[in-house]
Design a protein around this motif. Structure first.
Motif, PDB file in Angstrom:
ATOM      1  N   ASP A  23     -59.464 -14.738 -34.927  1.00 59.94           N
ATOM      2  CA  ASP A  23     -58.000 -14.749 -34.970  1.00 59.94           C
ATOM      3  C   ASP A  23     -57.480 -13.459 -35.596  1.00 59.94           C
ATOM      4  OD1 ASP A  23     -55.402 -15.784 -34.655  1.00 59.94           O
ATOM      5  OD2 ASP A  23     -55.440 -16.742 -36.616  1.00 59.94           O
ATOM      6  N   GLY A  24     -58.132 -13.016 -36.662  1.00 59.83           N
ATOM      7  CA  GLY A  24     -57.697 -11.792 -37.332  1.00 59.83           C
ATOM      8  C   GLY A  24     -57.883 -10.553 -36.473  1.00 59.83           C
ATOM      9  N   ILE A  25     -59.007 -10.470 -35.757  1.00 64.37           N
ATOM     10  CA  ILE A  25     -59.268  -9.308 -34.894  1.00 64.37           C
ATOM     11  C   ILE A  25     -58.286  -9.271 -33.724  1.00 64.37           C
ATOM     12  CG2 ILE A  25     -60.931  -8.266 -33.306  1.00 64.37           C
ATOM     13  CD1 ILE A  25     -61.653  -7.800 -36.191  1.00 64.37           C
ATOM     14  N   THR A  26     -58.061 -10.419 -33.081  1.00 64.04           N
ATOM     15  CA  THR A  26     -57.110 -10.425 -31.962  1.00 64.04           C
ATOM     16  C   THR A  26     -55.683 -10.185 -32.456  1.00 64.04           C
ATOM     17  OG1 THR A  26     -57.060 -12.865 -32.076  1.00 64.04           O
ATOM     18  CG2 THR A  26     -58.506 -11.863 -30.421  1.00 64.04           C
ATOM     19  N   SER A  27     -55.360 -10.684 -33.656  1.00 64.47           N
ATOM     20  CA  SER A  27     -54.036 -10.412 -34.229  1.00 64.47           C
ATOM     21  C   SER A  27     -53.850  -8.919 -34.461  1.00 64.47           C
ATOM     22  CB  SER A  27     -53.874 -11.157 -35.566  1.00 64.47           C
ATOM     23  OG  SER A  27     -53.957 -12.544 -35.406  1.00 64.47           O
ATOM     24  N   THR A  28     -54.882  -8.281 -34.996  1.00 63.24           N
ATOM     25  CA  THR A  28     -54.825  -6.831 -35.221  1.00 63.24           C
ATOM     26  C   THR A  28     -54.634  -6.097 -33.905  1.00 63.24           C
ATOM     27  OG1 THR A  28     -56.293  -7.067 -37.145  1.00 63.24           O
ATOM     28  CG2 THR A  28     -56.067  -4.865 -36.207  1.00 63.24           C
ATOM     29  N   ALA A  29     -55.376  -6.530 -32.876  1.00 60.30           N
ATOM     30  CA  ALA A  29     -55.284  -5.875 -31.572  1.00 60.30           C
ATOM     31  C   ALA A  29     -53.904  -6.055 -30.942  1.00 60.30           C
ATOM     32  CB  ALA A  29     -56.369  -6.415 -30.640  1.00 60.30           C
ATOM     33  N   VAL A  30     -53.326  -7.255 -31.087  1.00 52.40           N
ATOM     34  CA  VAL A  30     -51.985  -7.496 -30.533  1.00 52.40           C
ATOM     35  C   VAL A  30     -50.954  -6.626 -31.239  1.00 52.40           C
ATOM     36  CG1 VAL A  30     -50.129  -9.209 -30.387  1.00 52.40           C
ATOM     37  CG2 VAL A  30     -52.436  -9.807 -29.648  1.00 52.40           C
ATOM     38  N   LEU A  31     -51.043  -6.512 -32.564  1.00 46.46           N
ATOM     39  CA  LEU A  31     -50.123  -5.631 -33.287  1.00 46.46           C
ATOM     40  C   LEU A  31     -50.371  -4.172 -32.925  1.00 46.46           C
ATOM     41  CD1 LEU A  31     -49.873  -7.134 -36.897  1.00 46.46           C
ATOM     42  CD2 LEU A  31     -48.077  -7.020 -35.170  1.00 46.46           C
ATOM     43  N   TRP A  32     -51.622  -3.798 -32.763  1.00 46.33           N
ATOM     44  CA  TRP A  32     -51.963  -2.414 -32.408  1.00 46.33           C
ATOM     45  C   TRP A  32     -51.340  -2.035 -31.068  1.00 46.33           C
ATOM     46  CZ3 TRP A  32     -53.629   1.922 -34.459  1.00 46.33           C
ATOM     47  CH2 TRP A  32     -54.216   2.908 -33.660  1.00 46.33           C
ATOM     48  N   ASP A  33     -51.502  -2.910 -30.077  1.00 44.58           N
ATOM     49  CA  ASP A  33     -50.926  -2.627 -28.760  1.00 44.58           C
ATOM     50  C   ASP A  33     -49.414  -2.835 -28.744  1.00 44.58           C
ATOM     51  OD1 ASP A  33     -53.398  -1.988 -27.725  1.00 44.58           O
ATOM     52  OD2 ASP A  33     -53.749  -3.956 -26.824  1.00 44.58           O
ATOM     53  N   PRO A  52     -40.279  -0.153 -25.105  1.00 45.96           N
ATOM     54  CA  PRO A  52     -41.628  -0.493 -24.611  1.00 45.96           C
ATOM     55  C   PRO A  52     -41.824  -0.102 -23.150  1.00 45.96           C
ATOM     56  CG  PRO A  52     -40.650  -2.339 -25.799  1.00 45.96           C
ATOM     57  CD  PRO A  52     -39.553  -1.345 -25.581  1.00 45.96           C
ATOM     58  N   LYS A  53     -43.022   0.404 -22.852  1.00 50.13           N
ATOM     59  CA  LYS A  53     -43.369   0.774 -21.478  1.00 50.13           C
ATOM     60  C   LYS A  53     -44.260  -0.264 -20.812  1.00 50.13           C
ATOM     61  CE  LYS A  53     -41.165   4.600 -22.173  1.00 50.13           C
ATOM     62  NZ  LYS A  53     -39.778   4.723 -21.660  1.00 50.13           N
ATOM     63  N   GLN A  54     -44.926  -1.082 -21.614  1.00 45.82           N
ATOM     64  CA  GLN A  54     -45.811  -2.106 -21.079  1.00 45.82           C
ATOM     65  C   GLN A  54     -45.178  -3.482 -21.244  1.00 45.82           C
ATOM     66  OE1 GLN A  54     -48.701  -1.458 -19.516  1.00 45.82           O
ATOM     67  NE2 GLN A  54     -48.379   0.739 -19.848  1.00 45.82           N
ATOM     68  N   PRO A  55     -45.309  -4.372 -20.250  1.00 44.13           N
ATOM     69  CA  PRO A  55     -44.759  -5.723 -20.400  1.00 44.13           C
ATOM     70  C   PRO A  55     -45.474  -6.479 -21.508  1.00 44.13           C
ATOM     71  CG  PRO A  55     -46.087  -5.562 -18.406  1.00 44.13           C
ATOM     72  CD  PRO A  55     -45.951  -4.170 -18.938  1.00 44.13           C
ATOM     73  N   ILE A  56     -44.733  -7.277 -22.252  1.00 39.21           N
ATOM     74  CA  ILE A  56     -45.315  -7.992 -23.376  1.00 39.21           C
ATOM     75  C   ILE A  56     -46.370  -8.997 -22.915  1.00 39.21           C
ATOM     76  CG2 ILE A  56     -43.558  -9.813 -23.390  1.00 39.21           C
ATOM     77  CD1 ILE A  56     -43.713  -9.722 -26.485  1.00 39.21           C
TER      78      ILE A  56
END
Length: 280
Positions: A95-105, A224-228
């Motif tokens: 959960d923490g890694i995917t949360s970090t990745a979602v915030l990163w992107d 934003p350039k990418q769709p959420i």
């Protein structure tokens, strides 16, 4: 004291509900599926439709987190305007890694990655979960001005005070146990402040940060350039891996994300097949 299972009394679904459930599966001959749905509180046609077909579900607005998410967005807007250095403070589980990745992107649509946006994941063996003094010192030396936590931070009172003393604001996004009183943060977005029957209540960390990104997209829609929706594959992985209750927005986001994973898989497989044909 030995714990015992508490079994709910069986509740028989009415005939009309069984017939409606059958319409979703013509080969359905017994009523057990309808009974299970009825037991789970799904007792209207609209509830059934949104449970089975995620496209029919109306997700909750991120602004239902109230004043806290407004404070978080306001600080992120200020950071965007002033080009502050923002650090995502993550965690080392799924959960923490995917949360970090979602915030990163997601925040990467507003901040320049590796320049104005960085991330920090504590060492599991030497730092454990949550904010810590050594990590905060490191970020202060790198001129970090804002920390956004994900899947952690709600009870790190002393560390939050320390970060503030080092000139770093803290936005906490989390879903774990709340402290007795509000921590001295810029904002804390945590679904545990909501009622237990709220559709956002069971979100894991990755669901919470997705809602924060959603609020940013709504506040600054031209940037934003990418769709959420491109983030939903990560959201589904984090929600399912964290074993949260898949109801309300949790179920919706997981279903949407799984669909995104299937589409990506089919797309990548077709690309691989096309490349194999080119070899001939």
């Amino acid at each position: 004291m030995e714990e015992q299972w508490l079994i709910n009394q069986t509740k028989e679904p009415p005939d009309w509900f069984i017939e409606v459930v059958k319409q979703y599966n013509p080969t359905f001959k017994k009523y057990y599926g309808a009974q299970l749905l009825w037991q789970r509180g799904i007792r209207t046609i609209s509830q059934l439709d949104s449970f089975i077909n995620f496209h029919s579900y109306q997700p909750a607005s991120p602004w239902e987190f109230g004043q806290e998410i407004r404070l978080a967005v306001r600080r992120l807007q200020s950071a965007y305007k002033n080009q502050d250095k923002v650090t995502i403070w993550g965690d080392f589980d799924a959960d923490g890694i995917t949360s970090t990745a979602v915030l990163w992107d997601g925040l990467g649509q507003f901040f320049t990655q590796k320049n104005n946006l960085t991330y920090y994941i504590p060492n599991r063996l030497t730092e454990s979960h949550g904010l810590n003094y050594l990590g905060i010192d490191k970020l202060a030396q790198e001129n970090c001005q804002l920390i956004v936590t994900c899947d952690t931070g709600s009870t790190n009172i002393n560390e939050i005070i320390y970060a503030k003393a080092r000139g770093i604001d803290v936005i906490v996004t989390d879903h774990h146990t709340l402290p007795e009183s509000r921590p001295p943060v810029t904002a804390i977005v945590n679904p545990r402040y909501l009622s237990q029957d709220h559709p956002l209540y069971h979100l894991s960390g990755v669901g919470v940060v997705y809602k924060l990104i959603e609020a940013m997209y709504e506040t600054l829609p031209s940037i934003p350039k990418q769709p959420i929706e491109d983030l939903l594959d990560l959201v589904a992985i984090g929600l399912i891996a964290d074993l949260v209750q898949l109801s309300g927005d949790c179920r919706y986001l997981a279903q949407f994300g799984i669909q995104k994973l299937l589409e990506d898989f089919k797309k990548n497989r077709k690309q691989d097949e096309d490349l194999e044909w080119e070899d001939y």
